[in-house]
Design a protein around this motif. Structure first.
Motif, PDB file in Angstrom:
ATOM      1  N   GLY A 251      -3.464   3.927 -52.101  1.00  0.00           N
ATOM      2  CA  GLY A 251      -4.365   4.217 -53.217  1.00  0.00           C
ATOM      3  C   GLY A 251      -5.817   4.338 -52.795  1.00  0.00           C
ATOM      4  N   ILE A 252      -6.215   3.605 -51.767  1.00  0.00           N
ATOM      5  CA  ILE A 252      -7.591   3.721 -51.262  1.00  0.00           C
ATOM      6  C   ILE A 252      -7.818   5.137 -50.740  1.00  0.00           C
ATOM      7  N   ALA A 253      -6.837   5.653 -49.997  1.00  0.00           N
ATOM      8  CA  ALA A 253      -6.943   7.033 -49.507  1.00  0.00           C
ATOM      9  C   ALA A 253      -6.946   8.018 -50.663  1.00  0.00           C
ATOM     10  N   TRP A 254      -6.108   7.791 -51.655  1.00  0.00           N
ATOM     11  CA  TRP A 254      -6.011   8.696 -52.803  1.00  0.00           C
ATOM     12  C   TRP A 254      -7.340   8.772 -53.560  1.00  0.00           C
ATOM     13  N   ALA A 255      -7.983   7.630 -53.760  1.00  0.00           N
ATOM     14  CA  ALA A 255      -9.277   7.618 -54.453  1.00  0.00           C
ATOM     15  C   ALA A 255     -10.297   8.469 -53.718  1.00  0.00           C
ATOM     16  N   SER A 256     -10.305   8.371 -52.409  1.00  0.00           N
ATOM     17  CA  SER A 256     -11.264   9.129 -51.611  1.00  0.00           C
ATOM     18  C   SER A 256     -10.911  10.614 -51.576  1.00  0.00           C
ATOM     19  N   ILE A 257      -9.630  10.939 -51.447  1.00  0.00           N
ATOM     20  CA  ILE A 257      -9.191  12.335 -51.383  1.00  0.00           C
ATOM     21  C   ILE A 257      -9.578  13.083 -52.658  1.00  0.00           C
TER      22      ILE A 257
ATOM     23  N   LEU B  34      -3.255   2.343 -59.411  1.00  0.00           N
ATOM     24  CA  LEU B  34      -4.049   1.177 -59.787  1.00  0.00           C
ATOM     25  C   LEU B  34      -5.098   0.865 -58.722  1.00  0.00           C
ATOM     26  N   SER B  35      -4.696   0.953 -57.462  1.00  0.00           N
ATOM     27  CA  SER B  35      -5.625   0.709 -56.369  1.00  0.00           C
ATOM     28  C   SER B  35      -6.736   1.753 -56.344  1.00  0.00           C
ATOM     29  N   SER B  36      -6.363   3.035 -56.536  1.00  0.00           N
ATOM     30  CA  SER B  36      -7.385   4.083 -56.536  1.00  0.00           C
ATOM     31  C   SER B  36      -8.352   3.902 -57.696  1.00  0.00           C
ATOM     32  N   MET B  37      -7.849   3.396 -58.805  1.00  0.00           N
ATOM     33  CA  MET B  37      -8.711   3.126 -59.953  1.00  0.00           C
ATOM     34  C   MET B  37      -9.747   2.054 -59.608  1.00  0.00           C
ATOM     35  N   ALA B  38      -9.298   0.979 -58.952  1.00  0.00           N
ATOM     36  CA  ALA B  38     -10.225  -0.096 -58.567  1.00  0.00           C
ATOM     37  C   ALA B  38     -11.263   0.398 -57.562  1.00  0.00           C
TER      38      ALA B  38
ATOM     39  N   GLY C 118      -5.103   4.319 -45.709  1.00  0.00           N
ATOM     40  CA  GLY C 118      -3.938   4.937 -46.337  1.00  0.00           C
ATOM     41  C   GLY C 118      -2.835   5.240 -45.336  1.00  0.00           C
ATOM     42  N   GLY C 119      -3.231   5.719 -44.149  1.00  0.00           N
ATOM     43  CA  GLY C 119      -2.245   5.982 -43.105  1.00  0.00           C
ATOM     44  C   GLY C 119      -1.494   4.730 -42.702  1.00  0.00           C
ATOM     45  N   LEU C 120      -2.218   3.622 -42.574  1.00  0.00           N
ATOM     46  CA  LEU C 120      -1.565   2.359 -42.231  1.00  0.00           C
ATOM     47  C   LEU C 120      -0.638   1.896 -43.348  1.00  0.00           C
TER      48      LEU C 120
END
Length: 454
Positions: free
Chosen positions: A368-374, A313-317, A344-346
Protein backbone atom coordinates in the motif's frame (compact mmCIF):
# COMPACT_ATOMS: atom_id res chain seq x y z
CA UNK A 1 -2.95 32.81 -18.84
CA UNK A 2 -4.36 34.12 -15.56
CA UNK A 3 -2.97 32.79 -12.30
CA UNK A 4 -5.11 30.06 -10.73
CA UNK A 5 -6.46 30.75 -7.25
CA UNK A 6 -5.53 28.45 -4.37
CA UNK A 7 -8.38 26.16 -3.37
CA UNK A 8 -9.49 25.13 0.08
CA UNK A 9 -9.56 21.60 1.44
CA UNK A 10 -13.23 20.93 0.76
CA UNK A 11 -13.02 22.32 -2.75
CA UNK A 12 -10.17 19.94 -3.54
CA UNK A 13 -11.91 17.09 -1.69
CA UNK A 14 -15.13 17.50 -3.71
CA UNK A 15 -13.13 17.80 -6.93
CA UNK A 16 -11.43 14.45 -6.21
CA UNK A 17 -14.41 12.66 -4.61
CA UNK A 18 -15.49 10.97 -7.83
CA UNK A 19 -12.35 8.86 -7.56
CA UNK A 20 -14.02 7.02 -4.68
CA UNK A 21 -16.43 5.46 -7.16
CA UNK A 22 -13.77 4.90 -9.80
CA UNK A 23 -11.70 3.02 -7.25
CA UNK A 24 -14.71 0.97 -6.17
CA UNK A 25 -14.87 -0.20 -9.77
CA UNK A 26 -11.14 -0.86 -10.02
CA UNK A 27 -10.93 -2.61 -6.62
CA UNK A 28 -13.83 -4.93 -7.37
CA UNK A 29 -12.32 -5.65 -10.78
CA UNK A 30 -8.79 -6.10 -9.42
CA UNK A 31 -9.77 -8.13 -6.37
CA UNK A 32 -12.46 -10.40 -7.74
CA UNK A 33 -12.27 -10.79 -11.54
CA UNK A 34 -9.86 -13.72 -11.27
CA UNK A 35 -12.25 -15.29 -8.75
CA UNK A 36 -15.13 -14.87 -11.24
CA UNK A 37 -13.01 -16.31 -14.05
CA UNK A 38 -11.98 -19.31 -11.94
CA UNK A 39 -15.56 -19.89 -10.80
CA UNK A 40 -16.57 -19.99 -14.47
CA UNK A 41 -13.91 -22.62 -15.14
CA UNK A 42 -10.74 -20.74 -16.16
CA UNK A 43 -7.35 -22.36 -15.53
CA UNK A 44 -5.06 -20.25 -13.35
CA UNK A 45 -2.32 -19.96 -15.97
CA UNK A 46 -4.91 -18.57 -18.42
CA UNK A 47 -5.97 -15.76 -16.07
CA UNK A 48 -3.46 -13.10 -17.20
CA UNK A 49 -4.51 -13.53 -20.84
CA UNK A 50 -8.20 -13.20 -19.88
CA UNK A 51 -7.27 -9.87 -18.31
CA UNK A 52 -5.74 -8.53 -21.53
CA UNK A 53 -8.96 -6.75 -22.50
CA UNK A 54 -8.40 -4.21 -19.73
CA UNK A 55 -4.98 -2.84 -20.79
CA UNK A 56 -5.79 -3.08 -24.50
CA UNK A 57 -8.83 -0.94 -23.87
CA UNK A 58 -6.82 1.59 -21.90
CA UNK A 59 -4.20 1.80 -24.63
CA UNK A 60 -6.85 2.92 -27.10
CA UNK A 61 -9.22 4.85 -24.88
CA UNK A 62 -6.98 6.97 -22.65
CA UNK A 63 -5.15 9.12 -25.25
CA UNK A 64 -8.36 9.61 -27.24
CA UNK A 65 -10.43 10.59 -24.21
CA UNK A 66 -7.61 12.86 -23.02
CA UNK A 67 -7.48 14.60 -26.39
CA UNK A 68 -11.26 14.93 -26.67
CA UNK A 69 -11.60 16.31 -23.15
CA UNK A 70 -8.96 18.96 -23.94
CA UNK A 71 -11.12 20.12 -26.85
CA UNK A 72 -14.55 19.86 -25.22
CA UNK A 73 -16.54 22.66 -23.66
CA UNK A 74 -20.14 22.03 -22.62
CA UNK A 75 -21.98 25.13 -21.30
CA UNK A 76 -23.37 23.15 -18.34
CA UNK A 77 -20.86 20.35 -17.67
CA UNK A 78 -17.63 22.02 -18.81
CA UNK A 79 -14.57 20.22 -20.17
CA UNK A 80 -13.92 17.07 -18.13
CA UNK A 81 -17.27 16.43 -16.41
CA UNK A 82 -19.17 15.14 -19.50
CA UNK A 83 -16.71 12.25 -19.61
CA UNK A 84 -17.08 11.61 -15.86
CA UNK A 85 -20.83 11.21 -16.31
CA UNK A 86 -20.81 9.00 -19.43
CA UNK A 87 -18.12 6.75 -17.97
CA UNK A 88 -19.96 6.42 -14.65
CA UNK A 89 -23.23 5.35 -16.27
CA UNK A 90 -21.53 2.73 -18.46
CA UNK A 91 -19.31 1.47 -15.61
CA UNK A 92 -22.22 1.07 -13.20
CA UNK A 93 -24.15 -0.94 -15.78
CA UNK A 94 -21.17 -3.23 -16.40
CA UNK A 95 -20.58 -3.74 -12.67
CA UNK A 96 -24.16 -4.89 -12.15
CA UNK A 97 -24.00 -7.30 -15.09
CA UNK A 98 -20.50 -8.73 -14.45
CA UNK A 99 -21.15 -11.25 -11.62
CA UNK A 100 -24.24 -12.54 -13.44
CA UNK A 101 -22.09 -13.84 -16.32
CA UNK A 102 -23.03 -17.39 -17.24
CA UNK A 103 -19.96 -18.14 -19.37
CA UNK A 104 -16.28 -17.25 -19.45
CA UNK A 105 -16.55 -15.36 -22.75
CA UNK A 106 -19.32 -13.21 -21.28
CA UNK A 107 -17.24 -12.24 -18.24
CA UNK A 108 -14.22 -11.43 -20.45
CA UNK A 109 -16.39 -9.27 -22.71
CA UNK A 110 -17.91 -7.41 -19.77
CA UNK A 111 -14.41 -6.81 -18.40
CA UNK A 112 -13.61 -5.10 -21.69
CA UNK A 113 -16.71 -2.88 -21.37
CA UNK A 114 -16.05 -2.19 -17.69
CA UNK A 115 -12.44 -1.17 -18.14
CA UNK A 116 -13.19 1.04 -21.15
CA UNK A 117 -15.95 2.76 -19.18
CA UNK A 118 -13.79 3.29 -16.09
CA UNK A 119 -11.09 4.80 -18.28
CA UNK A 120 -13.59 7.25 -19.78
CA UNK A 121 -14.22 8.59 -16.26
CA UNK A 122 -10.74 8.21 -14.82
CA UNK A 123 -8.43 9.76 -17.40
CA UNK A 124 -9.94 13.28 -17.27
CA UNK A 125 -9.77 13.22 -13.45
CA UNK A 126 -5.96 13.41 -13.55
CA UNK A 127 -6.18 16.38 -15.90
CA UNK A 128 -8.80 18.08 -13.71
CA UNK A 129 -6.35 18.37 -10.80
CA UNK A 130 -3.82 20.08 -13.05
CA UNK A 131 -6.57 22.24 -14.60
CA UNK A 132 -7.85 23.55 -11.29
CA UNK A 133 -4.82 23.80 -9.03
CA UNK A 134 -1.80 26.10 -9.16
CA UNK A 135 1.61 24.40 -9.27
CA UNK A 136 2.23 24.78 -5.55
CA UNK A 137 -0.95 22.79 -4.72
CA UNK A 138 -0.65 19.97 -7.25
CA UNK A 139 1.19 17.49 -5.06
CA UNK A 140 -1.42 18.16 -2.40
CA UNK A 141 -4.22 17.58 -4.93
CA UNK A 142 -2.79 14.32 -6.25
CA UNK A 143 -2.09 13.06 -2.72
CA UNK A 144 -5.64 13.89 -1.61
CA UNK A 145 -6.89 12.03 -4.66
CA UNK A 146 -4.80 9.08 -3.49
CA UNK A 147 -6.34 9.30 -0.01
CA UNK A 148 -9.81 8.92 -1.53
CA UNK A 149 -8.57 6.05 -3.72
CA UNK A 150 -7.25 4.31 -0.60
CA UNK A 151 -10.62 4.57 1.11
CA UNK A 152 -12.33 3.13 -1.96
CA UNK A 153 -9.84 0.29 -2.29
CA UNK A 154 -10.19 -0.82 1.32
CA UNK A 155 -13.98 -0.65 1.48
CA UNK A 156 -14.58 -2.26 -1.93
CA UNK A 157 -12.06 -5.04 -1.30
CA UNK A 158 -13.95 -6.02 1.85
CA UNK A 159 -17.44 -5.82 0.34
CA UNK A 160 -17.94 -9.54 -0.50
CA UNK A 161 -16.61 -10.54 2.93
CA UNK A 162 -18.87 -7.96 4.64
CA UNK A 163 -21.93 -8.92 2.61
CA UNK A 164 -21.34 -12.57 3.53
CA UNK A 165 -21.24 -11.62 7.21
CA UNK A 166 -24.63 -9.95 6.76
CA UNK A 167 -26.06 -13.32 5.78
CA UNK A 168 -25.87 -13.32 1.99
CA UNK A 169 -24.75 -16.73 0.72
CA UNK A 170 -21.13 -17.14 -0.32
CA UNK A 171 -21.81 -20.44 -2.08
CA UNK A 172 -23.39 -21.39 -5.40
CA UNK A 173 -23.53 -24.28 -7.81
CA UNK A 174 -20.77 -25.15 -10.28
CA UNK A 175 -20.05 -22.29 -12.67
CA UNK A 176 -22.22 -19.80 -10.78
CA UNK A 177 -20.82 -16.68 -9.05
CA UNK A 178 -21.97 -16.56 -5.40
CA UNK A 179 -24.76 -14.09 -4.43
CA UNK A 180 -22.36 -12.27 -2.05
CA UNK A 181 -20.22 -11.20 -5.01
CA UNK A 182 -23.29 -10.20 -7.02
CA UNK A 183 -24.55 -7.96 -4.20
CA UNK A 184 -21.08 -6.45 -3.67
CA UNK A 185 -20.80 -5.49 -7.36
CA UNK A 186 -24.27 -3.89 -7.26
CA UNK A 187 -23.25 -1.80 -4.25
CA UNK A 188 -20.11 -0.81 -6.14
CA UNK A 189 -22.22 0.31 -9.11
CA UNK A 190 -24.31 2.60 -6.87
CA UNK A 191 -21.25 4.12 -5.17
CA UNK A 192 -19.54 4.67 -8.54
CA UNK A 193 -22.37 6.72 -9.97
CA UNK A 194 -23.20 8.58 -6.74
CA UNK A 195 -19.62 9.72 -6.06
CA UNK A 196 -19.13 10.91 -9.64
CA UNK A 197 -22.32 12.98 -9.30
CA UNK A 198 -20.90 14.62 -6.16
CA UNK A 199 -17.92 15.90 -8.15
CA UNK A 200 -20.09 16.95 -11.10
CA UNK A 201 -22.47 18.98 -8.92
CA UNK A 202 -19.89 20.56 -6.59
CA UNK A 203 -17.01 21.40 -8.97
CA UNK A 204 -16.92 24.10 -11.61
CA UNK A 205 -14.32 24.26 -14.35
CA UNK A 206 -12.54 27.29 -15.75
CA UNK A 207 -13.85 28.14 -19.24
CA UNK A 208 -11.25 28.23 -22.01
CA UNK A 209 -9.81 31.62 -22.86
CA UNK A 210 -10.62 32.90 -26.38
CA UNK A 211 -7.11 32.16 -27.71
CA UNK A 212 -7.16 28.67 -26.19
CA UNK A 213 -10.63 28.01 -27.60
CA UNK A 214 -9.50 29.10 -31.07
CA UNK A 215 -6.43 26.87 -30.84
CA UNK A 216 -8.60 23.92 -29.80
CA UNK A 217 -10.87 24.44 -32.81
CA UNK A 218 -7.86 24.53 -35.13
CA UNK A 219 -6.46 21.37 -33.55
CA UNK A 220 -9.73 19.50 -34.07
CA UNK A 221 -9.79 20.65 -37.70
CA UNK A 222 -6.28 19.23 -38.22
CA UNK A 223 -7.32 15.85 -36.85
CA UNK A 224 -6.81 14.27 -33.48
CA UNK A 225 -4.91 11.20 -34.70
CA UNK A 226 -2.15 13.38 -36.12
CA UNK A 227 -1.89 15.43 -32.94
CA UNK A 228 -1.83 12.36 -30.69
CA UNK A 229 0.92 10.81 -32.83
CA UNK A 230 3.00 14.01 -32.81
CA UNK A 231 2.59 14.31 -29.04
CA UNK A 232 3.83 10.73 -28.60
CA UNK A 233 6.85 11.36 -30.82
CA UNK A 234 7.78 14.59 -29.05
CA UNK A 235 6.84 13.78 -25.46
CA UNK A 236 9.02 15.53 -22.83
CA UNK A 237 12.12 13.69 -21.64
CA UNK A 238 10.76 13.75 -18.08
CA UNK A 239 7.72 11.81 -19.29
CA UNK A 240 9.94 9.15 -20.87
CA UNK A 241 11.99 8.80 -17.69
CA UNK A 242 8.97 8.53 -15.39
CA UNK A 243 7.32 6.25 -17.94
CA UNK A 244 10.05 3.65 -17.48
CA UNK A 245 9.39 3.69 -13.73
CA UNK A 246 5.67 3.38 -14.42
CA UNK A 247 6.28 0.38 -16.68
CA UNK A 248 7.76 -1.72 -13.89
CA UNK A 249 5.35 -0.35 -11.27
CA UNK A 250 2.23 -1.30 -13.19
CA UNK A 251 3.61 -4.63 -14.36
CA UNK A 252 3.86 -5.43 -10.65
CA UNK A 253 0.29 -4.46 -9.83
CA UNK A 254 -1.21 -6.17 -12.87
CA UNK A 255 0.54 -9.36 -11.76
CA UNK A 256 -0.98 -8.89 -8.31
CA UNK A 257 -4.51 -8.29 -9.57
CA UNK A 258 -4.50 -11.28 -11.90
CA UNK A 259 -2.58 -13.76 -9.71
CA UNK A 260 -3.25 -12.84 -6.06
CA UNK A 261 -6.42 -14.91 -5.79
CA UNK A 262 -5.01 -18.15 -7.26
CA UNK A 263 -1.59 -17.55 -5.69
CA UNK A 264 -2.73 -16.88 -2.13
CA UNK A 265 -5.69 -19.26 -1.99
CA UNK A 266 -3.32 -22.01 -3.09
CA UNK A 267 -0.03 -21.11 -1.35
CA UNK A 268 -1.24 -19.53 1.91
CA UNK A 269 -4.80 -20.84 2.47
CA UNK A 270 -4.22 -24.26 0.84
CA UNK A 271 -7.68 -24.01 -0.77
CA UNK A 272 -7.18 -23.80 -4.57
CA UNK A 273 -10.11 -23.54 -6.96
CA UNK A 274 -11.40 -27.09 -7.59
CA UNK A 275 -11.36 -28.44 -11.12
CA UNK A 276 -14.91 -29.54 -11.91
CA UNK A 277 -13.61 -32.01 -14.50
CA UNK A 278 -11.85 -33.91 -11.73
CA UNK A 279 -15.16 -34.71 -10.00
CA UNK A 280 -18.02 -36.92 -11.13
CA UNK A 281 -20.88 -34.94 -9.62
CA UNK A 282 -23.39 -37.65 -10.52
CA UNK A 283 -21.92 -39.60 -7.61
CA UNK A 284 -23.15 -38.10 -4.29
CA UNK A 285 -19.81 -38.47 -2.52
CA UNK A 286 -17.97 -36.75 -5.36
CA UNK A 287 -20.59 -34.02 -5.57
CA UNK A 288 -20.19 -33.37 -1.85
CA UNK A 289 -16.39 -33.34 -2.19
CA UNK A 290 -16.63 -30.72 -4.95
CA UNK A 291 -19.06 -28.68 -2.86
CA UNK A 292 -16.68 -28.66 0.11
CA UNK A 293 -13.65 -27.80 -2.03
CA UNK A 294 -15.54 -25.00 -3.77
CA UNK A 295 -16.81 -23.61 -0.45
CA UNK A 296 -13.24 -23.60 0.90
CA UNK A 297 -12.02 -21.77 -2.22
CA UNK A 298 -14.81 -19.16 -2.10
CA UNK A 299 -14.14 -18.48 1.59
CA UNK A 300 -10.39 -18.25 0.96
CA UNK A 301 -11.07 -15.89 -1.98
CA UNK A 302 -13.19 -13.70 0.33
CA UNK A 303 -10.31 -13.50 2.80
CA UNK A 304 -7.77 -12.88 0.03
CA UNK A 305 -9.85 -9.91 -1.13
CA UNK A 306 -10.15 -8.69 2.44
CA UNK A 307 -6.39 -8.91 3.03
CA UNK A 308 -5.77 -7.16 -0.29
CA UNK A 309 -7.91 -4.34 1.06
CA UNK A 310 -5.12 -3.56 3.50
CA UNK A 311 -3.04 -2.14 0.68
CA UNK A 312 -5.86 0.38 0.22
CA UNK A 313 -5.98 1.10 3.94
CA UNK A 314 -2.21 1.52 4.08
CA UNK A 315 -2.19 3.79 1.02
CA UNK A 316 -4.90 5.87 2.64
CA UNK A 317 -2.78 6.36 5.78
CA UNK A 318 0.33 7.21 3.74
CA UNK A 319 -1.64 9.63 1.57
CA UNK A 320 -3.04 11.30 4.69
CA UNK A 321 0.46 11.82 6.09
CA UNK A 322 1.74 13.10 2.75
CA UNK A 323 -1.23 15.46 2.39
CA UNK A 324 -0.49 17.03 5.80
CA UNK A 325 3.15 17.40 4.86
CA UNK A 326 2.56 18.65 1.31
CA UNK A 327 0.07 21.25 2.54
CA UNK A 328 2.86 22.94 4.54
CA UNK A 329 6.20 22.34 2.80
CA UNK A 330 7.74 20.93 -0.38
CA UNK A 331 8.05 17.18 -0.89
CA UNK A 332 11.13 15.50 -2.32
CA UNK A 333 8.93 13.58 -4.73
CA UNK A 334 11.65 11.40 -6.21
CA UNK A 335 12.93 10.27 -2.78
CA UNK A 336 9.39 9.54 -1.58
CA UNK A 337 8.75 7.44 -4.68
CA UNK A 338 12.05 5.52 -4.38
CA UNK A 339 11.46 4.56 -0.75
CA UNK A 340 7.83 3.66 -1.41
CA UNK A 341 8.55 1.39 -4.38
CA UNK A 342 11.32 -0.35 -2.45
CA UNK A 343 9.05 -1.07 0.51
CA UNK A 344 6.29 -2.28 -1.81
CA UNK A 345 8.71 -4.64 -3.54
CA UNK A 346 9.71 -6.14 -0.21
CA UNK A 347 6.04 -6.53 0.68
CA UNK A 348 5.37 -8.59 -2.42
CA UNK A 349 8.46 -10.75 -1.91
CA UNK A 350 7.45 -11.47 1.69
CA UNK A 351 4.22 -13.14 0.54
CA UNK A 352 6.18 -16.17 -0.63
CA UNK A 353 7.37 -16.79 2.95
CA UNK A 354 3.98 -16.24 4.64
CA UNK A 355 2.78 -19.34 6.44
CA UNK A 356 0.01 -17.75 8.54
CA UNK A 357 -2.67 -15.78 6.63
CA UNK A 358 -2.71 -12.93 9.17
CA UNK A 359 0.85 -12.04 8.16
CA UNK A 360 -0.54 -10.95 4.81
CA UNK A 361 -1.73 -7.78 6.55
CA UNK A 362 1.89 -6.65 6.91
CA UNK A 363 2.76 -7.65 3.35
CA UNK A 364 -0.13 -5.75 1.83
CA UNK A 365 0.49 -2.76 4.12
CA UNK A 366 3.95 -2.43 2.54
CA UNK A 367 2.40 -2.80 -0.91
CA UNK A 368 0.00 0.00 0.00
CA UNK A 369 2.90 2.39 0.59
CA UNK A 370 4.00 1.82 -3.00
CA UNK A 371 0.42 2.18 -4.25
CA UNK A 372 -0.01 5.55 -2.53
CA UNK A 373 3.13 6.85 -4.19
CA UNK A 374 2.36 5.37 -7.63
CA UNK A 375 -0.99 7.16 -7.69
CA UNK A 376 0.43 10.57 -6.84
CA UNK A 377 4.18 11.14 -7.18
CA UNK A 378 4.58 10.35 -10.92
CA UNK A 379 1.80 12.80 -11.82
CA UNK A 380 3.17 15.48 -9.52
CA UNK A 381 6.67 14.99 -11.01
CA UNK A 382 5.25 15.26 -14.51
CA UNK A 383 2.58 18.00 -14.35
CA UNK A 384 4.94 20.99 -14.44
CA UNK A 385 6.78 19.62 -17.51
CA UNK A 386 3.87 19.60 -19.96
CA UNK A 387 1.77 22.19 -21.79
CA UNK A 388 -1.31 22.97 -19.69
CA UNK A 389 -3.42 23.42 -22.85
CA UNK A 390 -2.75 19.75 -23.67
CA UNK A 391 -2.95 18.40 -20.13
CA UNK A 392 -5.65 15.81 -20.92
CA UNK A 393 -3.84 14.58 -24.02
CA UNK A 394 -0.49 14.19 -22.27
CA UNK A 395 -2.04 12.55 -19.21
CA UNK A 396 -3.71 10.09 -21.58
CA UNK A 397 -0.42 9.39 -23.35
CA UNK A 398 1.34 9.07 -20.00
CA UNK A 399 -1.18 6.44 -19.00
CA UNK A 400 0.06 4.35 -21.93
CA UNK A 401 3.00 3.59 -19.64
CA UNK A 402 0.39 2.00 -17.37
CA UNK A 403 -1.34 -0.16 -19.95
CA UNK A 404 1.66 -1.32 -22.04
CA UNK A 405 3.25 -3.24 -19.12
CA UNK A 406 -0.13 -4.81 -18.39
CA UNK A 407 -0.32 -6.05 -21.98
CA UNK A 408 3.20 -7.47 -21.61
CA UNK A 409 2.26 -9.19 -18.35
CA UNK A 410 -1.04 -10.50 -19.74
CA UNK A 411 0.82 -12.05 -22.66
CA UNK A 412 3.90 -13.44 -20.93
CA UNK A 413 3.00 -14.03 -17.29
CA UNK A 414 0.97 -17.21 -17.86
CA UNK A 415 3.65 -18.95 -20.00
CA UNK A 416 6.39 -17.80 -17.57
CA UNK A 417 4.58 -19.32 -14.59
CA UNK A 418 3.84 -22.50 -16.51
CA UNK A 419 7.30 -23.12 -17.95
CA UNK A 420 9.64 -21.49 -15.41
CA UNK A 421 7.88 -21.82 -12.05
CA UNK A 422 6.00 -25.10 -12.21
CA UNK A 423 2.65 -23.31 -12.66
CA UNK A 424 2.80 -22.03 -9.07
CA UNK A 425 0.72 -18.85 -9.08
CA UNK A 426 2.49 -17.44 -6.00
CA UNK A 427 5.48 -16.64 -8.22
CA UNK A 428 3.31 -14.05 -9.94
CA UNK A 429 3.60 -12.05 -6.71
CA UNK A 430 7.35 -12.69 -6.52
CA UNK A 431 7.60 -11.20 -10.00
CA UNK A 432 5.61 -8.22 -8.70
CA UNK A 433 8.18 -7.65 -5.96
CA UNK A 434 11.17 -7.85 -8.29
CA UNK A 435 9.47 -5.51 -10.75
CA UNK A 436 8.89 -2.80 -8.11
CA UNK A 437 12.52 -2.95 -7.05
CA UNK A 438 13.65 -2.47 -10.66
CA UNK A 439 11.23 0.46 -10.96
CA UNK A 440 12.77 2.08 -7.90
CA UNK A 441 16.24 1.82 -9.47
CA UNK A 442 14.97 3.47 -12.67
CA UNK A 443 14.23 6.66 -10.71
CA UNK A 444 17.89 7.60 -11.17
CA UNK A 445 16.84 8.95 -14.60
CA UNK A 446 14.04 11.14 -13.20
CA UNK A 447 14.74 14.77 -12.29
CA UNK A 448 13.31 16.62 -9.31
CA UNK A 449 13.25 20.37 -9.86
CA UNK A 450 14.49 22.05 -6.65
CA UNK A 451 12.78 25.29 -7.57
CA UNK A 452 9.29 23.81 -7.63
CA UNK A 453 7.10 23.87 -4.56
CA UNK A 454 5.07 20.82 -3.70
Amino acid sequence: MAAKPRLGFWQIWNMCFGFLGIQFGFALQGGFMSRIFQTLGADKDALPLLWIAAPLTGLLVQPIIGYLSDHTWHPLLGRRRPYFLVGAILSSTALIAMPHSSALWMAAGLLWVLDASINISMEPFRALVADKLPEEQRSYGFVLQTLIIGIGTWVASNLPWFVTRLGVSNEAGPGVVPPSVQVAFSIGAFVFLASILVTIFTTREYPPEPVEQHASTEAVDKGFISEIWQAILHMPQQMRAIGLVQFFSWLAFFSMWSMATPGLTEHVFHAPAPDLAAFDTTIPAQAEAFHQANAAFQNAADLTGSYMGYYGLSSMAVALLLSFYAARRPLNRRLVHFVSLTLGGLGFLSMYAVSTPAWLIGSFALVGIAWASILSMPYALLASHIDERKMGLYMGIFNMFIVIPQIVAATLLGPALRHLFGNQAIFGLVISGASLLVGALCLVRVHESPTRAA
